[in-house]
Design an enzyme around this catalytic site. Structure first.
Site, mmCIF file in Angstrom:
data_model
loop_
_atom_site.group_PDB
_atom_site.id
_atom_site.type_symbol
_atom_site.label_atom_id
_atom_site.label_comp_id
_atom_site.label_asym_id
_atom_site.label_seq_id
_atom_site.Cartn_x
_atom_site.Cartn_y
_atom_site.Cartn_z
ATOM 1 N N CYS A 24 22.676 43.502 -66.028
ATOM 2 C CA CYS A 24 23.843 44.242 -66.505
ATOM 3 C C CYS A 24 25.065 43.336 -66.522
ATOM 4 O O CYS A 24 25.651 43.056 -65.467
ATOM 5 C CB CYS A 24 24.105 45.449 -65.609
ATOM 6 S SG CYS A 24 22.658 46.517 -65.364
ATOM 7 N N GLY B 242 32.033 41.979 -74.242
ATOM 8 C CA GLY B 242 30.705 41.551 -74.674
ATOM 9 C C GLY B 242 30.673 40.031 -74.693
ATOM 10 O O GLY B 242 30.404 39.377 -73.687
ATOM 11 N N SER B 243 31.001 39.461 -75.855
ATOM 12 C CA SER B 243 31.095 37.997 -75.941
ATOM 13 C C SER B 243 32.229 37.460 -75.074
ATOM 14 O O SER B 243 32.151 36.360 -74.536
ATOM 15 C CB SER B 243 31.307 37.579 -77.407
ATOM 16 O OG SER B 243 30.207 37.972 -78.212
ATOM 17 N N TRP C 5 24.851 48.226 -73.046
ATOM 18 C CA TRP C 5 23.810 47.431 -73.711
ATOM 19 C C TRP C 5 22.809 46.844 -72.710
ATOM 20 O O TRP C 5 22.298 45.752 -72.910
ATOM 21 C CB TRP C 5 24.406 46.291 -74.549
ATOM 22 C CG TRP C 5 25.494 46.712 -75.480
ATOM 23 C CD1 TRP C 5 26.764 46.246 -75.512
ATOM 24 C CD2 TRP C 5 25.410 47.706 -76.512
ATOM 25 N NE1 TRP C 5 27.498 46.878 -76.486
ATOM 26 C CE2 TRP C 5 26.683 47.783 -77.127
ATOM 27 C CE3 TRP C 5 24.397 48.549 -76.982
ATOM 28 C CZ2 TRP C 5 26.965 48.654 -78.176
ATOM 29 C CZ3 TRP C 5 24.681 49.415 -78.022
ATOM 30 C CH2 TRP C 5 25.945 49.455 -78.606
ATOM 31 N N GLN D 174 5.698 31.562 -109.422
ATOM 32 C CA GLN D 174 6.522 30.650 -108.633
ATOM 33 C C GLN D 174 7.619 31.383 -107.865
ATOM 34 O O GLN D 174 7.953 31.005 -106.732
ATOM 35 C CB GLN D 174 7.172 29.599 -109.525
ATOM 36 C CG GLN D 174 6.208 28.540 -110.043
ATOM 37 C CD GLN D 174 6.925 27.445 -110.807
ATOM 38 O OE1 GLN D 174 8.151 27.472 -110.958
ATOM 39 N NE2 GLN D 174 6.170 26.476 -111.294
ATOM 40 N N GLN E 32 11.314 42.073 -99.882
ATOM 41 C CA GLN E 32 11.461 41.822 -101.314
ATOM 42 C C GLN E 32 10.117 41.530 -101.964
ATOM 43 O O GLN E 32 9.827 41.996 -103.066
ATOM 44 C CB GLN E 32 12.422 40.643 -101.528
ATOM 45 C CG GLN E 32 12.922 40.504 -102.959
ATOM 46 C CD GLN E 32 13.854 41.642 -103.354
ATOM 47 O OE1 GLN E 32 14.459 42.272 -102.499
ATOM 48 N NE2 GLN E 32 13.935 41.897 -104.645
ATOM 49 N N ILE E 33 9.270 40.766 -101.280
ATOM 50 C CA ILE E 33 7.961 40.432 -101.833
ATOM 51 C C ILE E 33 7.078 41.676 -101.921
ATOM 52 O O ILE E 33 6.326 41.853 -102.892
ATOM 53 C CB ILE E 33 7.293 39.327 -100.985
ATOM 54 C CG1 ILE E 33 8.028 37.992 -101.192
ATOM 55 C CG2 ILE E 33 5.807 39.167 -101.340
ATOM 56 C CD1 ILE E 33 7.592 36.886 -100.253
ATOM 57 N N GLU F 69 22.664 38.512 -76.471
ATOM 58 C CA GLU F 69 22.712 37.244 -75.728
ATOM 59 C C GLU F 69 23.484 36.161 -76.476
ATOM 60 O O GLU F 69 23.090 35.011 -76.538
ATOM 61 C CB GLU F 69 21.302 36.776 -75.376
ATOM 62 C CG GLU F 69 20.653 37.702 -74.365
ATOM 63 C CD GLU F 69 19.516 37.046 -73.633
ATOM 64 O OE1 GLU F 69 19.700 35.937 -73.113
ATOM 65 O OE2 GLU F 69 18.441 37.656 -73.575
ATOM 66 N N GLY F 70 24.582 36.589 -77.062
ATOM 67 C CA GLY F 70 25.444 35.668 -77.792
ATOM 68 C C GLY F 70 25.231 35.789 -79.284
ATOM 69 O O GLY F 70 24.182 35.423 -79.796
#
Length: 408
Positions: free
Chosen positions: A128, A135-136, A162, A303, A361-362, A388-389
């Site tokens: 924690c 946060g950051s 979080w 392609q 997308q594919i 974590e950053g």
């Protein structure tokens, strides 16, 4: 000192294949169900415990692998299975790393086993650190720890957010401010033992991805813990605070704090998680492209599709190499002179977001539905550039390290 190697040895390959089998046979079949339920997958964690995957012994073996590749290899295979379930299995590890990085031998031996429990009574742990307004910016932390000398107890007050496994954990590791005037230099980490009065779960978050992993607030109201629960001990803390105060008077160098030590040790592991998710999405897209036909031929014959797959695989391999390099450096004591740990986390997390989007997308319309797993993988991948950053913080760390300037 182990030399950096591109190939896993026979023992590592055996462990990798064992983990891959568990991910394929146990995690993947359960992934969609627990994502929908948004609950901790206790049956899967217990199965991992029965097999020895969820255990102190297993993670210790990987953590102390002299090549440094045990942990990233483990993370990649489990997260290849499913990110939400895998985080439920490995989330305890962040708290364990917090104790390993900052605790005494006695604290390590006492508390880490209690984080995992046993096969018949599985437990989890929580680290924690983040707060609603910190946060950051860890220097903005408001959770306070005040020492009651008469009782040799620390009194904790504040709210954490979080927190993976927050509130449901057997053991919580809490970062708190001792001396707010020192900012992040005045922080320390504390063990909150099971059933300690005053600790409660706040809001449980409903998340975009990694929904099988429990994330919640942790509220601390006059939580009293014994003096022995201060990681590293009070003598070490007093010495560190004295140095920080003296350097603050002189405008001196930064002092590493407990939370940052934990994050530095874990960032390459987060990169490995991202590699696992990216690899899973790439493999789904590759198989789909080889079997899906349009205009009388497989779509991989075009392609426009084939080149995307080529880029996806190249980026995944590059990310893995950065993660392996950082993990090897951390284990062998090589200094991160160019912020190689942050580089690995940054590139791997950005790769996971990009590759999972390309996979959707594919697959086209199918990729956008929950009938195919790439939709879930794309939601899961979003977290890697945040927790974590953030990617922005990683770039800031890298830029400051390369330039030596206090870039803001």
């Amino acid at each position: 000192m182990a030399e950096f190697a591109m190939d896993l040895n026979d023992e590592q390959k055996e462990v990798r294949d064992w983990l891959h089998g568990f991910a394929a046979d146990v995690i993947r079949p359960a992934a969609a169900e627990w994502d929908e339920r948004e609950e901790t997958p206790w049956p899967v964690i217990q199965e991992a415990s029965k097999l020895g995957i969820y255990s102190l012994d297993f993670y210790a073996q990987q953590f102390f692998d002299p090549t440094g590749l045990g942990i990233p290899m483990t993370m990649e295979e489990l997260f290849w299975g499913d990110a939400g379930i895998a985080l439920s299995i490995v989330g305890t590890g962040l708290a364990a790393v917090g104790v390993l990085a900052n605790g005494t031998e006695e604290q390590i031996g006492t508390w880490i086993p209690q984080m995992y429990g046993d096969v018949n009574d599985v437990k989890v742990a929580a680290f924690c650190s983040s707060e609603p307004d910190a946060g950051s910016d860890v220097a903005a932390m408001r959770t306070r720890a005040v020492y009651d000398e008469a009782k040799d107890e620390w009194v904790l007050n504040g709210t954490k957010t979080w927190a993976t496994n927050g509130g449901i954990a057997n053991v919580h590791v809490v970062v708190a401010s001792i001396d707010p005037e020192l900012g992040s230099k005045g922080h320390a980490s504390f063990i909150v033992p099971p059933n300690t009065p005053g600790l409660s779960q706040g809001q449980k978050f409903k998340k975009h991805g990694i929904r099988a992993s429990h994330t919640a607030e942790v509220v601390l109201e006059n939580v009293r813990v014994p003096g022995s629960c201060l990681l590293g001990g009070k003598d070490k803390l007093d010495e560190r605070l004295a140095r920080a105060r003296e350097k603050a008077k002189k405008g001196g160098e930064r002092v590493k704090n407990a939370a940052m030590a934990t994050f530095e040790a874990s960032r390459p592991a987060v990169g490995a998680m991202a590699v696992g998710t990216a690899r899973a999405a790439y493999e789904e897209a590759l198989e789909y492209a080889k079997t899906r036909e349009q205009f009388g031929r497989p779509i991989i014959d075009n392609q426009g599709v084939a080149f995307q797959l080529a880029d996806m695989r190249t980026q995944i391999d590059a990310a893995r190499l950065l993660v392996w390099r950082a993990s090897w450096m951390g284990t062998t004591g090589k200094k991160f002179e160019n912020a190689e740990g942050s580089m690995s986390k940054l590139f791997a997390s950005e790769t996971a977001k990009k590759v999972t989007a390309q996979a959707i997308q594919i697959l086209g319309g199918n990729g956008y539905t929950r009938e195919y797993p790439v939709e879930r993988m794309h939601r899961d991948a979003a977290i890697y550039t945040i927790f974590e950053g953030t990617s922005e913080i990683q770039r800031l760390v890298i830029a400051r390290t390369l330039s030596g300037m206090p870039i803001r």
